[in-house]
Design a protein around this motif. Sequence first.
Motif, PDB file in Angstrom:
ATOM      1  N   ASN A  64      53.426 -25.171 -35.259  1.00 51.42           N
ATOM      2  CA  ASN A  64      53.191 -26.548 -35.684  1.00 51.42           C
ATOM      3  C   ASN A  64      54.176 -27.465 -34.959  1.00 51.42           C
ATOM      4  O   ASN A  64      55.332 -27.598 -35.343  1.00 51.42           O
ATOM      5  N   TYR A 121      42.299 -31.344 -30.937  1.00 45.04           N
ATOM      6  CA  TYR A 121      41.883 -30.658 -32.165  1.00 45.04           C
ATOM      7  C   TYR A 121      42.437 -29.235 -32.206  1.00 45.04           C
ATOM      8  O   TYR A 121      42.842 -28.741 -33.268  1.00 45.04           O
ATOM      9  N   PHE A 160      44.586 -28.254 -35.319  1.00 44.40           N
ATOM     10  CA  PHE A 160      44.075 -27.337 -36.345  1.00 44.40           C
ATOM     11  C   PHE A 160      44.187 -25.872 -35.946  1.00 44.40           C
ATOM     12  O   PHE A 160      44.269 -25.008 -36.826  1.00 44.40           O
ATOM     13  N   GLY A 161      44.151 -25.581 -34.637  1.00 46.02           N
ATOM     14  CA  GLY A 161      44.145 -24.185 -34.212  1.00 46.02           C
ATOM     15  C   GLY A 161      45.516 -23.531 -34.254  1.00 46.02           C
ATOM     16  O   GLY A 161      45.706 -22.478 -34.891  1.00 46.02           O
ATOM     17  N   PRO A 181      48.429 -24.458 -35.740  1.00 43.08           N
ATOM     18  CA  PRO A 181      49.105 -24.290 -37.042  1.00 43.08           C
ATOM     19  C   PRO A 181      48.628 -23.076 -37.821  1.00 43.08           C
ATOM     20  O   PRO A 181      49.375 -22.515 -38.635  1.00 43.08           O
ATOM     21  N   ALA A 182      47.393 -22.635 -37.565  1.00 40.85           N
ATOM     22  CA  ALA A 182      46.896 -21.438 -38.263  1.00 40.85           C
ATOM     23  C   ALA A 182      47.650 -20.188 -37.844  1.00 40.85           C
ATOM     24  O   ALA A 182      47.648 -19.178 -38.570  1.00 40.85           O
ATOM     25  N   TYR A 183      48.296 -20.237 -36.674  1.00 41.33           N
ATOM     26  CA  TYR A 183      49.091 -19.096 -36.190  1.00 41.33           C
ATOM     27  C   TYR A 183      50.593 -19.375 -36.300  1.00 41.33           C
ATOM     28  O   TYR A 183      51.394 -18.745 -35.614  1.00 41.33           O
ATOM     29  N   GLY A 184      50.957 -20.334 -37.121  1.00 40.80           N
ATOM     30  CA  GLY A 184      52.367 -20.622 -37.362  1.00 40.80           C
ATOM     31  C   GLY A 184      53.032 -21.509 -36.341  1.00 40.80           C
ATOM     32  O   GLY A 184      54.259 -21.647 -36.344  1.00 40.80           O
TER      33      GLY A 184
END
Length: 290
Positions: free
Chosen positions: A135, A123, A127-128, A130-133
């Motif tokens: 991916n 998780y 989800f974590g 990708p929030a900081y770019g």
Amino acid sequence: MRQPETAHLYDEPGPRGRRRIRIASVVSVLVFAGVVALMLRQFASRGQLDADRWTPFLSWPIWEYLLVGLRGTLLAAAVVAVLGGALGVLLALGRLSPIRPLRWLCTGFIEVFRTLPVLLLIYLMLFGLPAYGINLPVLWKLVVPLTIANAAAFAEIVRAGVLSLPRGQTEAGYSLGMRRLQVMRAVVLPQALRAVTPSLVVQLVSLLKDTSLGYVVAFTELLYRAQVLSAYNRLLIQTFLVVTLVYLVVNGLLSALASRLRRRTTRTAAPIAPATPAQPGAPAVEAPRV
């Protein structure tokens, strides 16, 4: 007298212990056979054993669809085994190192990631980051968490193998003028890995099953394909029973291969001298350090 392969894992049971094992084995087989018979009776009463529900699995397109998932499962498991195994050996050596900061760092890594659920790491990767770019590709969203978790497990298995060796193995290497890393690489690690082969195989089987978590990141592995297929043909029980059979065959082949490798290395390797029992009042033997 030839010692059994598991003699280094536990003491061989005596006559009373063997009798209890035989009784427990017979009872377990009877209970398992009863559960299977009850399941087959329930399946038959609900028409799950009818021929028309199993004939689709005799067609090649169904197997071709599932084999694509099996290829993804084996690919993810192979990458995790290589990366996790290499990282696990490094972590084990770091935890055995006489350098305190390195030993503390490796110990902290192992203890933290042994306790965290793999699903939580997935998780975080999903989800974590990708929030900081960050991916990653789908395969690596599954491989990276599994590598981190399995590296911690591999490290403890390797460390246990190193600590199980007699201290004389390390001292023999020093007497030949070898340095610590040379002793560990040429003398200790080969014997330690051979001694913990059964545990390594168990961990490999476990990580192979953990690849089924690929459904969380929509990675094309065997269980994910089975879910999609069962939703299409509405043959849920039949599909998952077939997939269960595939998992049993793959894991059985893996265990058989590991047993064969272990027997081959045992025949070619020199036997390890048993450790001399400590005399009363003698100082405790310290764990070897890299």
